[in-house]
Design a protein around this motif. Sequence first.
Motif, PDB file in Angstrom:
ATOM      1  N   UNK A 160      45.491 -39.687 -58.749  1.00  0.00           N
ATOM      2  CA  UNK A 160      44.413 -38.727 -58.456  1.00  0.00           C
ATOM      3  C   UNK A 160      44.776 -37.745 -57.348  1.00  0.00           C
ATOM      4  N   UNK A 161      45.869 -38.007 -56.647  1.00  0.00           N
ATOM      5  CA  UNK A 161      46.322 -37.101 -55.588  1.00  0.00           C
ATOM      6  C   UNK A 161      47.250 -36.007 -56.131  1.00  0.00           C
ATOM      7  N   UNK A 162      47.500 -36.008 -57.438  1.00  0.00           N
ATOM      8  CA  UNK A 162      48.440 -35.040 -57.997  1.00  0.00           C
ATOM      9  C   UNK A 162      47.870 -33.620 -57.970  1.00  0.00           C
ATOM     10  N   UNK A 163      48.746 -32.667 -58.193  1.00  0.00           N
ATOM     11  CA  UNK A 163      48.359 -31.259 -58.131  1.00  0.00           C
ATOM     12  C   UNK A 163      47.428 -30.884 -59.281  1.00  0.00           C
ATOM     13  N   UNK A 164      46.684 -29.814 -59.080  1.00  0.00           N
ATOM     14  CA  UNK A 164      45.856 -29.243 -60.129  1.00  0.00           C
ATOM     15  C   UNK A 164      46.726 -28.854 -61.320  1.00  0.00           C
ATOM     16  N   UNK A 165      46.281 -29.192 -62.500  1.00  0.00           N
ATOM     17  CA  UNK A 165      46.974 -28.731 -63.704  1.00  0.00           C
ATOM     18  C   UNK A 165      46.649 -27.253 -63.901  1.00  0.00           C
ATOM     19  N   UNK A 166      47.696 -26.437 -63.997  1.00  0.00           N
ATOM     20  CA  UNK A 166      47.502 -25.000 -64.183  1.00  0.00           C
ATOM     21  C   UNK A 166      47.651 -24.566 -65.642  1.00  0.00           C
ATOM     22  N   UNK A 167      47.634 -25.519 -66.550  1.00  0.00           N
ATOM     23  CA  UNK A 167      47.587 -25.193 -67.968  1.00  0.00           C
ATOM     24  C   UNK A 167      48.680 -24.245 -68.430  1.00  0.00           C
ATOM     25  N   UNK A 220      50.524 -38.096 -49.048  1.00  0.00           N
ATOM     26  CA  UNK A 220      51.298 -36.945 -49.508  1.00  0.00           C
ATOM     27  C   UNK A 220      50.732 -36.416 -50.827  1.00  0.00           C
ATOM     28  N   UNK A 221      50.408 -35.133 -50.827  1.00  0.00           N
ATOM     29  CA  UNK A 221      49.815 -34.515 -52.011  1.00  0.00           C
ATOM     30  C   UNK A 221      50.390 -33.111 -52.199  1.00  0.00           C
ATOM     31  N   UNK A 222      49.578 -32.183 -52.678  1.00  0.00           N
ATOM     32  CA  UNK A 222      50.044 -30.863 -53.106  1.00  0.00           C
ATOM     33  C   UNK A 222      49.145 -29.757 -52.534  1.00  0.00           C
ATOM     34  N   UNK A 223      49.683 -28.550 -52.482  1.00  0.00           N
ATOM     35  CA  UNK A 223      49.004 -27.443 -51.823  1.00  0.00           C
ATOM     36  C   UNK A 223      47.586 -27.167 -52.283  1.00  0.00           C
ATOM     37  N   UNK A 224      47.406 -26.935 -53.570  1.00  0.00           N
ATOM     38  CA  UNK A 224      46.068 -26.617 -54.086  1.00  0.00           C
ATOM     39  C   UNK A 224      45.122 -27.796 -53.901  1.00  0.00           C
ATOM     40  N   UNK A 225      45.598 -28.989 -54.207  1.00  0.00           N
ATOM     41  CA  UNK A 225      44.764 -30.182 -54.070  1.00  0.00           C
ATOM     42  C   UNK A 225      44.340 -30.397 -52.625  1.00  0.00           C
ATOM     43  N   UNK A 226      45.272 -30.247 -51.694  1.00  0.00           N
ATOM     44  CA  UNK A 226      44.947 -30.464 -50.278  1.00  0.00           C
ATOM     45  C   UNK A 226      43.935 -29.437 -49.780  1.00  0.00           C
ATOM     46  N   UNK A 227      44.123 -28.180 -50.143  1.00  0.00           N
ATOM     47  CA  UNK A 227      43.171 -27.152 -49.706  1.00  0.00           C
ATOM     48  C   UNK A 227      41.769 -27.459 -50.214  1.00  0.00           C
ATOM     49  N   UNK A 228      41.669 -27.894 -51.469  1.00  0.00           N
ATOM     50  CA  UNK A 228      40.367 -28.246 -52.029  1.00  0.00           C
ATOM     51  C   UNK A 228      39.772 -29.445 -51.298  1.00  0.00           C
ATOM     52  N   UNK A 229      40.602 -30.430 -50.984  1.00  0.00           N
ATOM     53  CA  UNK A 229      40.147 -31.618 -50.268  1.00  0.00           C
ATOM     54  C   UNK A 229      39.649 -31.263 -48.874  1.00  0.00           C
ATOM     55  N   UNK A 270      49.614 -21.521 -67.340  1.00  0.00           N
ATOM     56  CA  UNK A 270      50.340 -20.810 -66.287  1.00  0.00           C
ATOM     57  C   UNK A 270      51.583 -21.560 -65.820  1.00  0.00           C
ATOM     58  N   UNK A 271      51.666 -22.846 -66.082  1.00  0.00           N
ATOM     59  CA  UNK A 271      52.753 -23.645 -65.526  1.00  0.00           C
ATOM     60  C   UNK A 271      54.113 -23.157 -66.023  1.00  0.00           C
ATOM     61  N   UNK A 272      55.009 -22.966 -65.079  1.00  0.00           N
ATOM     62  CA  UNK A 272      56.344 -22.465 -65.375  1.00  0.00           C
ATOM     63  C   UNK A 272      56.476 -20.960 -65.253  1.00  0.00           C
ATOM     64  N   UNK A 273      55.340 -20.273 -65.140  1.00  0.00           N
ATOM     65  CA  UNK A 273      55.361 -18.813 -65.014  1.00  0.00           C
ATOM     66  C   UNK A 273      55.413 -18.398 -63.546  1.00  0.00           C
ATOM     67  N   UNK A 274      56.126 -17.306 -63.259  1.00  0.00           N
ATOM     68  CA  UNK A 274      56.116 -16.764 -61.904  1.00  0.00           C
ATOM     69  C   UNK A 274      54.787 -16.063 -61.659  1.00  0.00           C
ATOM     70  N   UNK A 275      54.526 -15.774 -60.403  1.00  0.00           N
ATOM     71  CA  UNK A 275      53.297 -15.071 -60.046  1.00  0.00           C
ATOM     72  C   UNK A 275      53.204 -13.731 -60.792  1.00  0.00           C
ATOM     73  N   UNK A 276      54.316 -13.034 -60.887  1.00  0.00           N
ATOM     74  CA  UNK A 276      54.325 -11.748 -61.593  1.00  0.00           C
ATOM     75  C   UNK A 276      54.054 -11.935 -63.083  1.00  0.00           C
ATOM     76  N   UNK A 323      58.259 -18.845 -56.840  1.00  0.00           N
ATOM     77  CA  UNK A 323      56.819 -18.560 -57.001  1.00  0.00           C
ATOM     78  C   UNK A 323      56.320 -18.893 -58.403  1.00  0.00           C
ATOM     79  N   UNK A 324      56.807 -20.009 -58.955  1.00  0.00           N
ATOM     80  CA  UNK A 324      56.339 -20.457 -60.266  1.00  0.00           C
ATOM     81  C   UNK A 324      55.200 -21.461 -60.095  1.00  0.00           C
ATOM     82  N   UNK A 325      54.217 -21.375 -60.962  1.00  0.00           N
ATOM     83  CA  UNK A 325      53.115 -22.329 -60.943  1.00  0.00           C
ATOM     84  C   UNK A 325      53.638 -23.689 -61.422  1.00  0.00           C
ATOM     85  N   UNK A 326      53.498 -24.713 -60.606  1.00  0.00           N
ATOM     86  CA  UNK A 326      54.027 -26.038 -60.953  1.00  0.00           C
ATOM     87  C   UNK A 326      52.964 -26.916 -61.589  1.00  0.00           C
ATOM     88  N   UNK A 327      51.840 -27.038 -60.906  1.00  0.00           N
ATOM     89  CA  UNK A 327      50.761 -27.847 -61.441  1.00  0.00           C
ATOM     90  C   UNK A 327      51.190 -29.268 -61.756  1.00  0.00           C
TER      91      UNK A 327
END
Length: 204
Positions: free
Chosen positions: A79-86, A148-157, A88-94, A18-22
């Motif tokens: 342009x199909x890459x995931x959202x950059x999470x700044x 083929x893309x990423x979760x956040x990007x696909x949901x936004x699309x 947060x990247x590398x951090x778990x949800x907690x 559950x780490x933010x990849x971005x």
Amino acid sequence: MTKLYIIRHGETVWNAETRAQGAKNIQLNEKGLLQAQHLGKRMKNYSIDAIYSSDLDRALSTAQAVAKEFQYKVNIIPELREMSFGHWEGLTNREIQEKHLTHYRIWRSKPHEAQIPGAEKLLDVQSRGLAALHRIVEENPNKNVAVVSHGTAIKAILLGLMDMDLSNFYRIRQDNACINVVEFREYGPVIVTMNDTAHLENTL
């Protein structure tokens, strides 16, 4: 009519943790590689004419598993890459909740208004993703294309294709290696299938 098979990449270690990849370039884990193989075999059932992917390895490896079944090369679109999470990247949800609680609460309740430190805005991710998708459709009239893309990007699309506000971001689910089918008809895009993971039954 052009039909797009919009696919989320397979699982990574960071997904499992559950780490933010971005924008971080994280590889598929063993389960993710297996998911990609099953995905490739599933896509063999369709008449795919071209394959496109984000430039991040987890998406590209997933796309290559599909391309292998057709002996195609993968067309890379950054342009199909995931959202950059700044920050947060590398951090778990907690860890995100512990270190960035105020921003986390906004992200979870009003994702369309969130300004995560050092990150992209969701609207910008949607804009670049939709632009890439429409370019793919223009380049492939009356063809079937895997993207083929990423979760956040696909949901936004997908929300953009349905002309729905980004405030509905959490009303869509995207599992690893899922398939979404979108038909681009004369009167506009039609969502045929969303978050299809029937090919992963033996990998759970």
